[in-house]
Write a protein that holds these residues in place. Structure first.
Motif, PDB file in Angstrom:
ATOM      1  N   GLU A 223       4.714   4.527   6.766  1.00 42.19           N
ATOM      2  CA  GLU A 223       3.542   3.642   6.710  1.00 42.19           C
ATOM      3  C   GLU A 223       3.375   3.018   5.333  1.00 42.19           C
ATOM      4  O   GLU A 223       2.994   1.860   5.214  1.00 42.19           O
ATOM      5  CB  GLU A 223       2.268   4.368   7.145  1.00 42.19           C
ATOM      6  CG  GLU A 223       2.210   4.629   8.644  1.00 42.19           C
ATOM      7  CD  GLU A 223       2.357   3.368   9.493  1.00 42.19           C
ATOM      8  OE1 GLU A 223       1.737   2.327   9.171  1.00 42.19           O
ATOM      9  OE2 GLU A 223       3.106   3.423  10.485  1.00 42.19           O
ATOM     10  N   LEU A 224       3.690   3.763   4.283  1.00 39.03           N
ATOM     11  CA  LEU A 224       3.624   3.192   2.937  1.00 39.03           C
ATOM     12  C   LEU A 224       4.704   2.127   2.756  1.00 39.03           C
ATOM     13  O   LEU A 224       4.449   1.076   2.153  1.00 39.03           O
ATOM     14  CB  LEU A 224       3.773   4.293   1.883  1.00 39.03           C
ATOM     15  CG  LEU A 224       2.569   5.210   1.733  1.00 39.03           C
ATOM     16  CD1 LEU A 224       2.914   6.403   0.848  1.00 39.03           C
ATOM     17  CD2 LEU A 224       1.377   4.443   1.165  1.00 39.03           C
ATOM     18  N   VAL A 225       5.900   2.381   3.270  1.00 35.12           N
ATOM     19  CA  VAL A 225       6.977   1.397   3.177  1.00 35.12           C
ATOM     20  C   VAL A 225       6.575   0.124   3.933  1.00 35.12           C
ATOM     21  O   VAL A 225       6.749  -0.992   3.433  1.00 35.12           O
ATOM     22  CB  VAL A 225       8.311   1.976   3.711  1.00 35.12           C
ATOM     23  CG1 VAL A 225       9.393   0.898   3.737  1.00 35.12           C
ATOM     24  CG2 VAL A 225       8.766   3.160   2.872  1.00 35.12           C
ATOM     25  N   VAL A 226       6.023   0.296   5.130  1.00 35.21           N
ATOM     26  CA  VAL A 226       5.592  -0.859   5.936  1.00 35.21           C
ATOM     27  C   VAL A 226       4.540  -1.667   5.184  1.00 35.21           C
ATOM     28  O   VAL A 226       4.619  -2.894   5.118  1.00 35.21           O
ATOM     29  CB  VAL A 226       5.059  -0.399   7.315  1.00 35.21           C
ATOM     30  CG1 VAL A 226       4.266  -1.513   8.008  1.00 35.21           C
ATOM     31  CG2 VAL A 226       6.204   0.071   8.197  1.00 35.21           C
ATOM     32  N   HIS A 227       3.568  -1.009   4.608  1.00 35.88           N
ATOM     33  CA  HIS A 227       2.506  -1.751   3.924  1.00 35.88           C
ATOM     34  C   HIS A 227       2.990  -2.398   2.630  1.00 35.88           C
ATOM     35  O   HIS A 227       2.507  -3.471   2.250  1.00 35.88           O
ATOM     36  CB  HIS A 227       1.280  -0.857   3.727  1.00 35.88           C
ATOM     37  CG  HIS A 227       0.466  -0.769   4.976  1.00 35.88           C
ATOM     38  ND1 HIS A 227       0.849  -0.018   6.063  1.00 35.88           N
ATOM     39  CD2 HIS A 227      -0.672  -1.381   5.330  1.00 35.88           C
ATOM     40  CE1 HIS A 227      -0.033  -0.152   7.028  1.00 35.88           C
ATOM     41  NE2 HIS A 227      -0.969  -0.988   6.613  1.00 35.88           N
ATOM     42  N   ALA A 228       3.954  -1.787   1.958  1.00 36.00           N
ATOM     43  CA  ALA A 228       4.550  -2.438   0.785  1.00 36.00           C
ATOM     44  C   ALA A 228       5.292  -3.703   1.220  1.00 36.00           C
ATOM     45  O   ALA A 228       5.167  -4.758   0.582  1.00 36.00           O
ATOM     46  CB  ALA A 228       5.501  -1.481   0.073  1.00 36.00           C
ATOM     47  N   ALA A 229       6.042  -3.606   2.320  1.00 31.75           N
ATOM     48  CA  ALA A 229       6.756  -4.778   2.833  1.00 31.75           C
ATOM     49  C   ALA A 229       5.782  -5.849   3.286  1.00 31.75           C
ATOM     50  O   ALA A 229       5.999  -7.045   3.057  1.00 31.75           O
ATOM     51  CB  ALA A 229       7.686  -4.365   3.986  1.00 31.75           C
ATOM     52  N   TRP A 230       4.691  -5.438   3.922  1.00 26.75           N
ATOM     53  CA  TRP A 230       3.680  -6.392   4.377  1.00 26.75           C
ATOM     54  C   TRP A 230       3.085  -7.131   3.179  1.00 26.75           C
ATOM     55  O   TRP A 230       2.825  -8.338   3.234  1.00 26.75           O
ATOM     56  CB  TRP A 230       2.615  -5.667   5.173  1.00 26.75           C
ATOM     57  CG  TRP A 230       1.593  -6.540   5.829  1.00 26.75           C
ATOM     58  CD1 TRP A 230       1.733  -7.833   6.257  1.00 26.75           C
ATOM     59  CD2 TRP A 230       0.255  -6.176   6.144  1.00 26.75           C
ATOM     60  NE1 TRP A 230       0.560  -8.286   6.828  1.00 26.75           N
ATOM     61  CE2 TRP A 230      -0.359  -7.277   6.770  1.00 26.75           C
ATOM     62  CE3 TRP A 230      -0.483  -5.003   5.972  1.00 26.75           C
ATOM     63  CZ2 TRP A 230      -1.675  -7.253   7.203  1.00 26.75           C
ATOM     64  CZ3 TRP A 230      -1.782  -4.976   6.418  1.00 26.75           C
ATOM     65  CH2 TRP A 230      -2.374  -6.100   7.027  1.00 26.75           C
ATOM     66  N   SER A 231       2.854  -6.405   2.084  1.00 26.70           N
ATOM     67  CA  SER A 231       2.254  -7.062   0.914  1.00 26.70           C
ATOM     68  C   SER A 231       3.194  -8.125   0.355  1.00 26.70           C
ATOM     69  O   SER A 231       2.732  -9.176  -0.102  1.00 26.70           O
ATOM     70  CB  SER A 231       1.866  -6.038  -0.154  1.00 26.70           C
ATOM     71  OG  SER A 231       3.012  -5.475  -0.754  1.00 26.70           O
TER      72      SER A 231
END
Length: 174
Positions: free
Chosen positions: A102-110
């Motif tokens: 989830e942290l990786v996904v949100h970093a990519a989303w940012s």
């Protein structure tokens, strides 16, 4: 429609459905996790450029009661889940643990969303900086994907160095 906001929510939902369809096409036609995540993220940025007004409606503050519009929430979630799935597949292939996804996904989303917003706001290139937007997008996405490819061990080393620097600064300032 329930008033003007209902109409705008329906239009925004259609935008997310269109974006999700583009992302579904990428998922169906691309097997390689790196290509899939790259194309999925690039698709978002190019959609934002092509559909500027619609994109602002989809992601901006115009719709204050998003949770009251089920079709909008469903369409937005569908598009995001396609993105998240591509990121997770790539991260898992590079050794990331489930608990970190989830942290990786949100970093990519940012990165994805930040690039789109900078481009739409005409903030790129920054004054006095010679950056070509058409080079910046692939470079930024590749930089993020390279960070994911480096894996959790490399991330832990950098995180430790950053934490040590912050701790050193705090100790020196006492």
């Amino acid at each position: 429609f329930e008033g003007k906001e209902g109409l705008l929510a329906a239009i925004a939902a259609d935008g997310f459905l269109e974006l999700a369809a583009l992302r579904r096409g990428i998922a169906a036609s691309t097997v390689d996790p790196l290509q899939k995540v790259y194309k999925t993220m690039e698709c978002y940025i190019r959609f934002a450029e092509r559909e500027r007004g619609l994109f602002y409606l989809m992601v901006g503050p115009r719709l204050l009661q998003r949770e009251n519009h089920k079709a909008l929430a469903t369409a937005a979630t569908s598009s995001f889940n396609l993105f998240a799935s591509a990121v997770c597949d790539y991260a898992l292939a590079k050794g990331w643990r489930e608990k970190d996804l989830e942290l990786v996904v949100h970093a990519a989303w940012s990165v994805e969303h930040g690039l789109a917003m900078l481009i739409l706001a005409n903030r790129v290139p920054q004054l006095g900086r010679g950056v070509d937007v058409h080079q910046m997008v692939p470079f930024s996405l590749a930089l993020l994907l390279n960070g994911i490819a480096a894996g959790p061990e490399s991330f832990a080393r950098i995180e430790h160095q950053i934490a040590g620097t912050s701790a050193s600064r705090r100790q020196r300032s006492r």
